[in-house]
Design a protein around this motif. Structure first.
Motif, PDB file in Angstrom:
ATOM      1  N   LEU A 119       0.814  -1.214   0.000  1.00 27.11           N
ATOM      2  CA  LEU A 119       0.000   0.000   0.000  1.00 27.11           C
ATOM      3  C   LEU A 119       0.850   1.268   0.000  1.00 27.11           C
ATOM      4  CD1 LEU A 119      -2.807  -1.168   2.434  1.00 27.11           C
ATOM      5  CD2 LEU A 119      -3.037  -0.694  -0.013  1.00 27.11           C
ATOM      6  N   GLU A 211      -9.789   2.219   5.788  1.00 22.89           N
ATOM      7  CA  GLU A 211      -8.387   2.194   5.390  1.00 22.89           C
ATOM      8  C   GLU A 211      -8.161   3.295   4.349  1.00 22.89           C
ATOM      9  OE1 GLU A 211      -6.631  -2.025   5.021  1.00 22.89           O
ATOM     10  OE2 GLU A 211      -8.757  -2.220   4.472  1.00 22.89           O
ATOM     11  N   VAL A 213      -5.035   5.574   2.040  1.00 24.28           N
ATOM     12  CA  VAL A 213      -3.660   5.793   1.607  1.00 24.28           C
ATOM     13  C   VAL A 213      -3.575   7.203   1.027  1.00 24.28           C
ATOM     14  CG1 VAL A 213      -1.807   5.081   0.051  1.00 24.28           C
ATOM     15  CG2 VAL A 213      -3.275   3.348   1.115  1.00 24.28           C
ATOM     16  N   ARG A 221       3.693   8.012  -2.110  1.00 19.45           N
ATOM     17  CA  ARG A 221       2.838   7.632  -0.985  1.00 19.45           C
ATOM     18  C   ARG A 221       3.514   7.956   0.346  1.00 19.45           C
ATOM     19  NH1 ARG A 221      -0.921   2.566  -2.945  1.00 19.45           N
ATOM     20  NH2 ARG A 221      -1.417   3.515  -4.968  1.00 19.45           N
ATOM     21  N   TYR A 224      -0.223   5.215   5.163  1.00 17.09           N
ATOM     22  CA  TYR A 224      -1.300   4.229   5.135  1.00 17.09           C
ATOM     23  C   TYR A 224      -1.910   4.235   6.520  1.00 17.09           C
ATOM     24  CZ  TYR A 224      -3.500  -0.376   5.713  1.00 17.09           C
ATOM     25  OH  TYR A 224      -4.376  -1.391   6.010  1.00 17.09           O
TER      26      TYR A 224
END
Length: 243
Positions: A119, A211, A213, A221, A224
């Motif tokens: 992720l 959840e 991200v 990124r 998370y």
């Protein structure tokens, strides 16, 4: 005094009324018992059937409850989380004039497992900072959070985070002023005992398991997160910029 509303092509009048009343509820302009259908019909210069459709939609969203023989009342305990592309829970609390605060419970470094690594677009086993915290609204715990931040980018972040009121504020203080949500998953799950205790609810009462991200302006990124909300105190609203 009536307040006529215009109708853009394809937008029903009841939906515009519902949006107006929803905003007034979320910003605490409208509390307690709602005006009756006739009063609202006069306010918006529409018929009572149109008002009734708007009220039914508010009830379906959990913003009001209709009590037979007494009227329609705002559900004061419900908090709306507007799940937008660049919004976070603290933004929703601010819009509703609630004082938000993050209470960090623990933090440590660990190797990312396969799911976290995927992720965050990292190699499995890459180091991450894991933070466990509580989200508070007017000093009431409304969610239990687990967040993962990639290292070494977030070395030293925890000290800044502890001194901030929200993740967004902490991001800004390390130079991340623009970020966006790139993934969200919402499900209902039974809470672990410690989560139920923190939310002051029964272990057999489901929580909303969200959840998310996030990525920075360059698409890298940066977080998370897993947030567990009390199902009877928070509702999720998906805003148009997520569609």
């Amino acid at each position: 005094m009536s307040a006529r509303i215009s109708r853009p092509t394809g937008a029903p009048l009841w939906l515009q009324i519902e949006a107006t009343l929803s905003q007034e509820i979320l910003t605490r302009q409208l509390t307690g018992r709602l005006p009756n259908e006739q009063s609202l019909a006069e306010r918006f210069a529409v018929n009572r059937h149109t008002v009734r459709q708007a009220i039914q939609s508010l009830q379906h969203k959990g913003l009001v409850c209709i009590e037979r023989g007494r009227g329609t009342f705002v559900r004061e305990e419900m908090i709306a989380y507007r799940l937008g592309k660049s919004s976070r829970f603290s933004h929703s609390l601010s819009e509703q004039h609630l004082v938000s605060e993050v209470d960090i419970q623990s933090c440590h470094f660990e190797p990312a497992d396969e799911r976290v690594a995927q992720l965050l677009a990292l190699d499995a086993g890459a180091p991450v900072l894991r933070v466990e915290s509580l989200d508070l609204a007017d000093e009431r715990v409304v969610s239990v959070c687990t967040q993962y931040f990639p290292l070494p980018r977030f070395d030293g972040f925890i000290d800044i985070y502890r001194d901030s009121k929200s993740t967004s504020e902490a991001f800004a203080r390390v130079g991340i002023r623009q970020f966006s949500r790139v993934l969200s998953r919402i499900s209902a799950r039974l809470p672990r005992p410690e989560v139920a205790a923190a939310l002051q609810q029964g272990r057999q009462q489901p929580v909303l398991y969200v959840e998310s991200v996030y990525a920075d302006a360059d698409g890298v990124r940066i977080e998370y997160g897993i947030t567990r909300f009390g199902g009877d105190s928070v509702q999720i609203e998906v805003t148009p910029d997520t569609l």
